[in-house]
Design an enzyme around this catalytic site. Structure first.
Site, PDB file in Angstrom:
ATOM      1  N   HIS A 128       0.719  -1.182  -0.131  1.00 13.72           N
ATOM      2  CA  HIS A 128      -0.146  -0.173  -0.014  1.00 13.72           C
ATOM      3  C   HIS A 128       1.081   1.247   0.009  1.00 13.72           C
ATOM      4  O   HIS A 128       0.372   2.382  -0.235  1.00 13.72           O
ATOM      5  CB  HIS A 128      -0.899  -0.079   1.143  1.00 13.72           C
ATOM      6  CG  HIS A 128      -2.157  -1.021   1.243  1.00 13.72           C
ATOM      7  ND1 HIS A 128      -3.334  -0.778   0.565  1.00 13.72           N
ATOM      8  CD2 HIS A 128      -1.914  -2.305   1.114  1.00 13.72           C
ATOM      9  CE1 HIS A 128      -3.995  -1.899   0.554  1.00 13.72           C
ATOM     10  NE2 HIS A 128      -3.235  -2.560   1.039  1.00 13.72           N
ATOM     11  N   ASP A 150       3.686   9.155  -0.650  1.00 16.87           N
ATOM     12  CA  ASP A 150       2.241   8.272  -0.176  1.00 16.87           C
ATOM     13  C   ASP A 150       2.208   7.356  -1.450  1.00 16.87           C
ATOM     14  O   ASP A 150       2.352   7.665  -2.389  1.00 16.87           O
ATOM     15  CB  ASP A 150       1.194   9.330  -0.306  1.00 16.87           C
ATOM     16  CG  ASP A 150       0.149   9.145   0.826  1.00 16.87           C
ATOM     17  OD1 ASP A 150       0.118   8.113   1.221  1.00 16.87           O
ATOM     18  OD2 ASP A 150      -0.424  10.144   1.278  1.00 16.87           O
TER      19      ASP A 150
HETATM   20  P1  ADQ Z   1      -2.985   6.070   4.790  1.00 10.01           P
HETATM   21  O1  ADQ Z   1      -1.686   6.570   4.968  1.00 10.01           O
HETATM   22  O2  ADQ Z   1      -3.614   5.868   6.066  1.00 10.01           O
HETATM   23  O3  ADQ Z   1      -3.316   4.682   3.906  1.00 10.01           O
HETATM   24  P2  ADQ Z   1      -4.921   7.342   2.799  1.00 10.01           P
HETATM   25  O4  ADQ Z   1      -4.872   6.554   1.738  1.00 10.01           O
HETATM   26  O5  ADQ Z   1      -5.174   8.777   2.949  1.00 10.01           O
HETATM   27  O6  ADQ Z   1      -3.571   7.093   3.870  1.00 10.01           O
HETATM   28  O7  ADQ Z   1      -6.172   6.549   3.915  1.00 10.01           O
HETATM   29  C1  ADQ Z   1      -6.712   7.307   4.863  1.00 10.01           C
HETATM   30  C2  ADQ Z   1      -8.044   6.852   4.939  1.00 10.01           C
HETATM   31  O8  ADQ Z   1      -8.563   7.069   6.393  1.00 10.01           O
HETATM   32  C3  ADQ Z   1      -9.080   7.497   4.154  1.00 10.01           C
HETATM   33  O9  ADQ Z   1      -9.994   6.612   3.782  1.00 10.01           O
HETATM   34  C4  ADQ Z   1      -9.742   8.598   4.778  1.00 10.01           C
HETATM   35  O10 ADQ Z   1     -11.019   9.015   4.732  1.00 10.01           O
HETATM   36  C5  ADQ Z   1      -9.556   7.921   6.455  1.00 10.01           C
HETATM   37  N1  ADQ Z   1      -9.404   9.023   7.497  1.00 10.01           N
HETATM   38  C6  ADQ Z   1      -8.118   9.929   7.403  1.00 10.01           C
HETATM   39  N2  ADQ Z   1      -8.313  10.637   8.614  1.00 10.01           N
HETATM   40  C7  ADQ Z   1      -9.659  10.674   9.090  1.00 10.01           C
HETATM   41  C8  ADQ Z   1     -10.303  11.353  10.426  1.00 10.01           C
HETATM   42  N3  ADQ Z   1      -9.941  12.245  10.842  1.00 10.01           N
HETATM   43  N4  ADQ Z   1     -11.515  10.498  10.603  1.00 10.01           N
HETATM   44  C9  ADQ Z   1     -11.883   9.514   9.688  1.00 10.01           C
HETATM   45  N5  ADQ Z   1     -11.447   9.129   8.705  1.00 10.01           N
HETATM   46  C10 ADQ Z   1      -9.954   9.610   8.574  1.00 10.01           C
HETATM   47  C11 ADQ Z   1      -2.321   3.848   3.258  1.00 10.01           C
HETATM   48  C12 ADQ Z   1      -1.279   4.522   2.339  1.00 10.01           C
HETATM   49  C13 ADQ Z   1      -1.859   5.173   1.316  1.00 10.01           C
HETATM   50  C14 ADQ Z   1      -2.994   4.328   0.673  1.00 10.01           C
HETATM   51  C15 ADQ Z   1      -3.818   3.811   1.342  1.00 10.01           C
HETATM   52  C16 ADQ Z   1      -4.651   2.523   0.912  1.00 10.01           C
HETATM   53  O11 ADQ Z   1      -0.112   5.183   3.164  1.00 10.01           O
HETATM   54  O12 ADQ Z   1      -0.740   5.751   0.495  1.00 10.01           O
HETATM   55  O13 ADQ Z   1      -3.742   5.178  -0.318  1.00 10.01           O
HETATM   56  O14 ADQ Z   1      -3.197   2.684   2.605  1.00 10.01           O
HETATM   57  O15 ADQ Z   1      -3.865   1.809   0.094  1.00 10.01           O
END
Ligand code: ADQ
Length: 456
Positions: free
Chosen positions: A155, A358
């Site tokens: 990921h 990311d």
């Molecule tokens: P993350 O580093 O966690 O994931 P991201 O892809 O942005 O980053 O996913 C975060 C998820 O958490 C999103 O669905 C978002 O809506 C949710 N989220 C974030 N902050 C929140 C809050 N305050 N309240 C509720 N929900 C919140 C890792 C990798 C990424 C990759 C994903 C999926 O680092 O690059 O995109 O896995 O593969």
């Protein structure tokens, strides 16, 4: 071509709710419900001693959890996974904290989980392993004579070959990954990095279309950019008012939503926003940056300072620009319900997704999906998010160049309706073509086509 056997999914944490929420988890839940199978992951509880798999749910498919011991949690999760692999793969070799004992615990946990999985595997089962916690799991399964199809999805970004030597043993990565039949990465830049890494191995032969041989193993590497459930986000955004935001009339809203992590570029974002405020013309509308960033991995040393750094930066920007009825940066450290988040996305005129590194970044995709097509907001997106390869309608920025980011904020807030709509439509088409269900189906179909390996 569908595989005949069950799907076995392995991820670091197993969801405990009957109907899990959250994009990736929902997609895996659906894939398992359709095919039948097993989901294995750690329970999040700590046990006195390593134990067996515990069945925690059964229905269309079964869920099995294992508990980590405290020493395993420290060495495997906080230690090697999040103090070595995470910073290394996010180009922060300066934050790596290598402890030989933790590397051994990481390998031991992978071995133990391999033993647990091998105990329930049946011929024809297909195994899909997720993320950097389990890089060596495929190899550990092969050592146990497992000949089933093994797929792996990373990921997070794949490190550049020039960064890989920061691992205590440069060769471990190609060897670990060679346990799998299919390696899924988020973006084509990751695929290039992975193939370049194998290119440095004397016994590797690089074929076409991501196929390669390494010793006696044949594997395939491909980009499978993870998507979202577009309609679920759009419906939630339409149905949910985010509540009283207490913004004075006419105040524009810029939004940031991230786990509090040094890879997300939050200090650079606050700096750029401060510069944007400093360069405003008299009479220009006010903008508030609402940053939602719940803490994560607080027990890892490298995460301890970010919170204080952000609070102090927000304090100084607010000290300089705030008025009685305007707080320029509002910083919320709480997790929000997903529908409230969707409502906020729709309400925001601009979303800042500016990571330094990311894998994909799902917030960027969720923000676009939540927009009102009649008056969509603007996405400001870092070149360094995997999503930048797909979301051509975003305003692209280099997060290290905070002056240009400040200008991008200003241009974004001033963008014409026609331009915003054209960008939105183009991005929505991509989101629909490569949604989360496309992602699971495409990866699993490709895995099912891999030839079965003969294991001695
Ligand atoms: P993350 O580093 O966690 O994931 P991201 O892809 O942005 O980053 O996913 C975060 C998820 O958490 C999103 O669905 C978002 O809506 C949710 N989220 C974030 N902050 C929140 C809050 N305050 N309240 C509720 N929900 C919140 C890792 C990798 C990424 C990759 C994903 C999926 O680092 O690059 O995109 O896995 O593969």
């Amino acid at each position: 071509m569908a595989a005949e056997g069950r799907l076995i999914v392995v991820s670091n944490r197993i969801p405990t709710e009957a109907t899990p929420s959250g994009g990736l988890v929902v997609a895996l839940h659906q894939a398992l419900t359709g095919r039948g199978g097993v989901w294995i992951g750690s329970s999040g509880e700590l046990a006195e001693a390593p134990g067996p798999l515990r069945r925690i749910a059964s229905g269309a498919y079964e869920r099995f959890a294992f508990d980590l011991t405290e020493a395993e949690h420290e060495g495997f999760y906080l230690g090697y996974a999040n103090s070595v692999l995470w910073p290394l793969f996010h180009r922060r070799a300066d934050l790596i904290d290598v402890q030989e004992a933790e590397r051994q615990v990481y390998l031991d946990v992978n071995d133990r989980v391999a033993e647990l999985i091998a105990g329930i595997l049946e011929p024809g089962d297909m195994v899909w392993i997720h993320d950097y916690h389990f890089l060596p799991l495929g190899q550990a399964l092969r050592r146990r004579g497992v000949g089933n199809r093994l797929g792996f999805f990373l990921h997070i970004p794949f490190p550049a070959p020039s960064d890989a030597p920061a691992l205590p043993d440069r060769r471990v990565l190609p060897e670990w990954l060679a346990g799998y039949d299919l390696i899924g990465l988020q973006a084509s830049r990751d695929v290039r990095n992975c193939i370049d890494l194998y290119g440095k191995e004397p016994t590797a032969e690089i074929g076409s279309n991501g196929r390669l041989r390494f010793g006696d193993r044949r594997l395939e590497v491909g980009a499978f950019p993870i998507g979202i459930d577009v309609d679920a986000i759009r419906d939630a955004a339409e149905a949910t008012e985010p509540g009283a935001l207490m913004l004075a009339p006419g105040t524009r809203l810029a939004l940031g939503v991230d786990r509090l992590d040094y890879s997300k570029g939050l200090p650079q974002r606050f700096d750029a926003f401060g510069k944007y405020l400093g360069a405003r013309e008299p009479g220009e509308l006010r903008t508030t940056l609402l940053q939602i960033a719940p803490p994560s991995r607080e027990d890892v040393e490298a995460y301890k300072d970010i919170r204080h750094q952000l609070e102090s930066m927000a304090g100084s920007v607010n000290g300089e620009h705030a008025a009685l009825d305007w707080t320029p940066i509002r910083y919320i450290r709480r997790q929000l319900p997903r529908d409230v988040l969707a409502g906020l996305y729709r309400r925001a005129d601009l979303c800042l997704v500016t990571p330094l590194a990311d894998g994909m970044n799902l917030v960027a995709k969720e923000y676009v999906a939540a927009q009102d097509g009649a008056d969509p907001g603007v996405l400001i997106l870092s070149h360094f998010a995997g999503a930048a390869e797909q979301l051509d309608g975003a305003v692209m920025v280099n997060p290290y160049d905070t002056e240009r980011m400040a200008k991008a904020i200003r241009d974004g807030l001033a963008m014409s309706l026609g331009d915003r709509q054209a960008r939105y439509l183009s991005m929505m088409q991509t989101l629909r073509e490569t949604d989360i269900y496309w992602w699971t189906d495409t990866f699993l179909d490709r895995l099912a086509r891999r030839p079965l390996v003969r294991v001695a």
